[in-house]
Design an enzyme around this catalytic site. Structure first.
Site, short mmCIF file in Angstrom:
data_model
loop_
_atom_site.label_atom_id
_atom_site.label_comp_id
_atom_site.label_asym_id
_atom_site.label_seq_id
_atom_site.Cartn_x
_atom_site.Cartn_y
_atom_site.Cartn_z
N LEU A 67 0.82 -1.21 0.00
CA LEU A 67 0.00 0.00 0.00
C LEU A 67 0.85 1.26 0.00
CD1 LEU A 67 -2.72 -1.03 2.63
CD2 LEU A 67 -2.78 -1.31 0.14
N SER B 64 -7.27 -0.85 9.90
CA SER B 64 -7.70 -2.10 9.27
C SER B 64 -9.14 -2.36 9.67
CB SER B 64 -6.83 -3.27 9.74
OG SER B 64 -7.38 -4.52 9.38
N TYR C 124 -3.08 -7.47 16.92
CA TYR C 124 -3.22 -6.69 15.69
C TYR C 124 -4.43 -5.77 15.77
CZ TYR C 124 -3.48 -5.67 10.69
OH TYR C 124 -3.51 -5.04 9.47
N LYS D 207 -4.52 -1.62 15.68
CA LYS D 207 -5.27 -0.88 14.66
C LYS D 207 -6.45 -0.12 15.26
CE LYS D 207 -2.72 -2.08 11.13
NZ LYS D 207 -1.97 -1.07 10.34
#
Length: 257
Positions: free
Chosen positions: A17, A148, A161, A165
Protein backbone atom coordinates in the site's frame (compact mmCIF):
# COMPACT_ATOMS: atom_id res chain seq x y z
CA UNK A 1 -4.71 20.57 -0.88
CA UNK A 2 -2.55 20.25 -4.00
CA UNK A 3 0.44 17.96 -3.50
CA UNK A 4 2.23 19.29 -6.56
CA UNK A 5 5.41 21.02 -5.44
CA UNK A 6 5.19 19.75 -1.88
CA UNK A 7 6.97 17.06 0.13
CA UNK A 8 5.31 13.89 1.39
CA UNK A 9 6.57 11.22 3.74
CA UNK A 10 5.27 7.66 3.59
CA UNK A 11 6.14 5.01 6.14
CA UNK A 12 6.16 1.51 4.70
CA UNK A 13 6.68 3.10 1.31
CA UNK A 14 8.88 0.35 -0.09
CA UNK A 15 6.09 -2.13 -0.80
CA UNK A 16 2.38 -2.81 -0.90
CA UNK A 17 0.00 0.00 0.00
CA UNK A 18 2.83 2.38 0.84
CA UNK A 19 4.63 1.86 -2.45
CA UNK A 20 1.44 2.37 -4.45
CA UNK A 21 0.78 5.58 -2.53
CA UNK A 22 4.34 6.81 -3.04
CA UNK A 23 3.99 6.32 -6.78
CA UNK A 24 0.56 8.00 -6.87
CA UNK A 25 1.74 11.09 -5.01
CA UNK A 26 4.92 11.32 -7.08
CA UNK A 27 2.81 11.26 -10.25
CA UNK A 28 0.84 14.15 -8.76
CA UNK A 29 4.04 16.17 -8.40
CA UNK A 30 5.09 15.51 -4.80
CA UNK A 31 8.64 14.84 -3.69
CA UNK A 32 8.24 11.65 -1.68
CA UNK A 33 10.34 10.40 1.22
CA UNK A 34 10.11 6.62 1.37
CA UNK A 35 10.58 5.67 5.03
CA UNK A 36 11.03 1.92 5.36
CA UNK A 37 13.27 -0.77 6.84
CA UNK A 38 13.77 -2.47 3.47
CA UNK A 39 16.82 -0.60 2.23
CA UNK A 40 17.22 -2.32 -1.14
CA UNK A 41 13.60 -2.06 -2.20
CA UNK A 42 13.12 1.36 -0.61
CA UNK A 43 16.03 2.86 -2.53
CA UNK A 44 14.77 1.34 -5.76
CA UNK A 45 11.29 2.81 -5.32
CA UNK A 46 12.66 6.22 -4.34
CA UNK A 47 14.99 6.28 -7.35
CA UNK A 48 12.17 5.34 -9.72
CA UNK A 49 9.87 8.13 -8.50
CA UNK A 50 12.51 10.82 -7.98
CA UNK A 51 12.17 10.66 -4.23
CA UNK A 52 14.37 10.08 -1.20
CA UNK A 53 14.82 6.91 0.83
CA UNK A 54 15.45 6.93 4.58
CA UNK A 55 15.87 3.66 6.45
CA UNK A 56 13.32 3.95 9.22
CA UNK A 57 12.08 1.88 12.12
CA UNK A 58 8.90 3.79 12.97
CA UNK A 59 9.05 2.67 16.59
CA UNK A 60 12.40 4.49 16.96
CA UNK A 61 11.96 8.21 17.67
CA UNK A 62 15.37 9.21 16.32
CA UNK A 63 14.93 7.35 13.05
CA UNK A 64 11.52 8.91 12.51
CA UNK A 65 12.99 12.33 13.25
CA UNK A 66 15.69 11.70 10.63
CA UNK A 67 13.07 10.76 8.04
CA UNK A 68 11.09 13.93 8.74
CA UNK A 69 14.25 16.02 8.53
CA UNK A 70 14.96 14.44 5.14
CA UNK A 71 11.53 15.58 3.96
CA UNK A 72 12.19 19.12 5.19
CA UNK A 73 15.62 19.05 3.52
CA UNK A 74 14.04 18.57 0.09
CA UNK A 75 13.29 22.28 0.19
CA UNK A 76 9.62 21.63 -0.53
CA UNK A 77 6.99 22.35 2.15
CA UNK A 78 6.04 19.16 3.97
CA UNK A 79 2.30 18.79 3.44
CA UNK A 80 1.49 15.07 3.46
CA UNK A 81 2.12 12.26 5.95
CA UNK A 82 0.95 8.72 5.19
CA UNK A 83 1.39 6.05 7.85
CA UNK A 84 1.32 2.63 6.18
CA UNK A 85 4.12 0.76 7.95
CA UNK A 86 2.90 -2.17 9.98
CA UNK A 87 3.24 -5.82 10.88
CA UNK A 88 0.74 -8.63 11.28
CA UNK A 89 0.51 -11.21 14.02
CA UNK A 90 -1.70 -14.20 14.81
CA UNK A 91 -1.91 -15.49 18.38
CA UNK A 92 -4.86 -16.38 20.56
CA UNK A 93 -5.45 -14.92 24.00
CA UNK A 94 -5.14 -18.49 25.29
CA UNK A 95 -3.90 -21.08 22.80
CA UNK A 96 -4.95 -24.69 22.34
CA UNK A 97 -2.25 -25.81 24.78
CA UNK A 98 -3.69 -23.51 27.43
CA UNK A 99 -0.83 -21.01 27.29
CA UNK A 100 -1.61 -17.29 27.48
CA UNK A 101 -0.71 -14.81 24.75
CA UNK A 102 2.93 -13.73 24.83
CA UNK A 103 3.28 -10.19 26.18
CA UNK A 104 6.45 -9.74 24.11
CA UNK A 105 4.68 -10.30 20.79
CA UNK A 106 1.78 -8.11 21.89
CA UNK A 107 4.16 -5.26 22.77
CA UNK A 108 6.00 -5.62 19.46
CA UNK A 109 2.83 -5.26 17.40
CA UNK A 110 1.73 -2.25 19.47
CA UNK A 111 5.17 -0.64 19.16
CA UNK A 112 5.30 -0.91 15.38
CA UNK A 113 1.68 -0.40 14.38
CA UNK A 114 0.35 2.00 17.00
CA UNK A 115 3.35 3.77 18.49
CA UNK A 116 4.97 3.88 15.04
CA UNK A 117 1.92 5.68 13.66
CA UNK A 118 1.88 8.02 16.65
CA UNK A 119 5.60 8.77 16.22
CA UNK A 120 5.47 9.79 12.57
CA UNK A 121 2.24 11.72 13.01
CA UNK A 122 3.48 13.81 15.95
CA UNK A 123 7.01 14.44 14.68
CA UNK A 124 5.93 15.25 11.12
CA UNK A 125 3.10 17.49 12.33
CA UNK A 126 5.59 19.54 14.33
CA UNK A 127 7.57 20.09 11.12
CA UNK A 128 4.43 20.91 9.13
CA UNK A 129 3.54 23.55 11.74
CA UNK A 130 6.62 25.52 10.70
CA UNK A 131 5.43 25.87 7.08
CA UNK A 132 3.35 28.70 5.67
CA UNK A 133 -0.38 28.03 5.20
CA UNK A 134 -1.22 26.61 1.78
CA UNK A 135 -4.61 28.27 1.35
CA UNK A 136 -7.06 30.84 2.66
CA UNK A 137 -8.38 28.36 5.23
CA UNK A 138 -4.97 28.24 6.88
CA UNK A 139 -4.43 24.62 5.90
CA UNK A 140 -0.87 23.36 6.16
CA UNK A 141 -1.06 19.61 5.71
CA UNK A 142 -2.80 16.26 5.90
CA UNK A 143 -2.12 13.06 7.84
CA UNK A 144 -3.51 9.77 6.54
CA UNK A 145 -3.21 6.83 8.92
CA UNK A 146 -3.77 3.20 7.98
CA UNK A 147 -5.76 1.01 10.36
CA UNK A 148 -7.70 -2.10 9.27
CA UNK A 149 -11.17 -3.57 9.22
CA UNK A 150 -9.69 -5.78 11.97
CA UNK A 151 -9.82 -2.69 14.19
CA UNK A 152 -13.60 -3.00 14.07
CA UNK A 153 -14.15 -6.73 13.48
CA UNK A 154 -11.07 -8.54 14.70
CA UNK A 155 -10.92 -12.23 13.97
CA UNK A 156 -9.79 -15.13 16.14
CA UNK A 157 -6.07 -14.72 16.83
CA UNK A 158 -6.00 -11.02 15.99
CA UNK A 159 -5.96 -9.69 19.55
CA UNK A 160 -2.67 -7.79 19.28
CA UNK A 161 -3.22 -6.69 15.69
CA UNK A 162 -6.77 -5.49 16.33
CA UNK A 163 -5.67 -3.64 19.45
CA UNK A 164 -2.95 -1.83 17.51
CA UNK A 165 -5.27 -0.88 14.66
CA UNK A 166 -8.10 0.00 17.02
CA UNK A 167 -5.73 2.43 18.69
CA UNK A 168 -5.12 4.12 15.35
CA UNK A 169 -8.87 4.49 14.84
CA UNK A 170 -9.16 5.89 18.35
CA UNK A 171 -6.48 8.52 17.68
CA UNK A 172 -8.27 9.93 14.64
CA UNK A 173 -10.70 12.40 16.22
CA UNK A 174 -8.47 13.68 19.05
CA UNK A 175 -5.52 14.05 16.65
CA UNK A 176 -7.68 16.01 14.21
CA UNK A 177 -8.85 18.24 17.05
CA UNK A 178 -5.31 18.74 18.34
CA UNK A 179 -3.84 19.51 14.94
CA UNK A 180 -6.63 21.83 13.83
CA UNK A 181 -4.69 24.55 15.65
CA UNK A 182 -1.92 24.28 13.05
CA UNK A 183 -4.15 23.63 10.04
CA UNK A 184 -3.56 19.88 9.70
CA UNK A 185 -6.32 17.41 8.88
CA UNK A 186 -6.25 13.75 10.03
CA UNK A 187 -8.10 10.84 8.45
CA UNK A 188 -7.81 7.07 8.85
CA UNK A 189 -8.39 4.34 6.27
CA UNK A 190 -9.48 0.83 7.31
CA UNK A 191 -8.56 -1.52 4.46
CA UNK A 192 -10.13 -4.93 4.13
CA UNK A 193 -8.51 -7.71 2.07
CA UNK A 194 -5.99 -6.10 -0.27
CA UNK A 195 -3.98 -7.98 -2.91
CA UNK A 196 -0.35 -7.34 -2.02
CA UNK A 197 2.79 -9.50 -2.39
CA UNK A 198 2.40 -10.72 1.20
CA UNK A 199 0.04 -13.42 -0.09
CA UNK A 200 2.54 -14.74 -2.65
CA UNK A 201 1.96 -15.81 -6.25
CA UNK A 202 1.77 -19.63 -6.16
CA UNK A 203 -1.26 -21.77 -7.02
CA UNK A 204 -1.83 -22.30 -3.30
CA UNK A 205 -1.75 -18.55 -2.80
CA UNK A 206 -4.52 -18.10 -5.36
CA UNK A 207 -6.63 -20.73 -3.59
CA UNK A 208 -6.06 -18.95 -0.28
CA UNK A 209 -7.02 -15.60 -1.83
CA UNK A 210 -10.25 -17.11 -3.13
CA UNK A 211 -11.21 -18.07 0.42
CA UNK A 212 -10.43 -14.58 1.68
CA UNK A 213 -12.62 -13.02 -1.00
CA UNK A 214 -15.68 -15.14 -0.12
CA UNK A 215 -17.19 -12.62 2.39
CA UNK A 216 -16.61 -9.60 0.09
CA UNK A 217 -19.93 -8.14 -1.07
CA UNK A 218 -18.91 -6.44 -4.35
CA UNK A 219 -16.79 -6.29 -6.39
CA UNK A 220 -16.04 -9.95 -5.70
CA UNK A 221 -12.26 -9.68 -5.52
CA UNK A 222 -9.47 -8.39 -3.34
CA UNK A 223 -8.84 -4.69 -3.24
CA UNK A 224 -5.92 -3.28 -5.20
CA UNK A 225 -3.06 -1.24 -3.83
CA UNK A 226 -3.63 1.33 -6.55
CA UNK A 227 -7.21 1.79 -5.37
CA UNK A 228 -5.95 2.43 -1.84
CA UNK A 229 -3.51 5.02 -3.21
CA UNK A 230 -6.34 6.69 -5.11
CA UNK A 231 -8.35 6.94 -1.89
CA UNK A 232 -5.37 8.45 -0.08
CA UNK A 233 -5.05 11.10 -2.77
CA UNK A 234 -8.80 11.80 -2.65
CA UNK A 235 -8.67 12.33 1.11
CA UNK A 236 -5.70 14.64 0.69
CA UNK A 237 -7.31 16.71 -2.04
CA UNK A 238 -10.78 17.02 -0.47
CA UNK A 239 -10.27 19.80 2.06
CA UNK A 240 -13.48 19.10 3.98
CA UNK A 241 -12.57 15.51 4.83
CA UNK A 242 -11.31 15.56 8.40
CA UNK A 243 -11.47 13.36 11.51
CA UNK A 244 -12.96 10.52 9.46
CA UNK A 245 -12.45 6.76 9.59
CA UNK A 246 -13.12 5.35 6.13
CA UNK A 247 -13.69 1.66 5.41
CA UNK A 248 -12.07 0.48 2.17
CA UNK A 249 -13.23 -3.11 1.91
CA UNK A 250 -15.77 -3.93 -0.81
CA UNK A 251 -18.45 -4.28 1.87
CA UNK A 252 -16.75 -7.16 3.68
CA UNK A 253 -17.70 -8.05 7.23
CA UNK A 254 -15.09 -10.26 8.86
CA UNK A 255 -16.24 -13.59 10.23
CA UNK A 256 -14.78 -14.97 13.49
CA UNK A 257 -12.29 -17.12 11.52
Amino acid sequence: MDVNGSAAIISGGASGLGEATARELARAGATVVVADLNEERGKAVADEIGGVFVKTDVSDDEQVQAAVEAAVATGKPLRVVVNSAGIGWAERTVNREGKPHSPASYRKVIEVNLIGTFNLMRIAAAAIAKTEPADEDGQRGVVINTASVAALEGQTGQLAYSASKGGIVGMTVPAARDLAAIGVRVNTICPGIIDTPIYGFSANAEEFKAKLVAPVVFPKRMGRAGEFAHLVRSLIENDYMNAEVVRFDGGIRFQPK
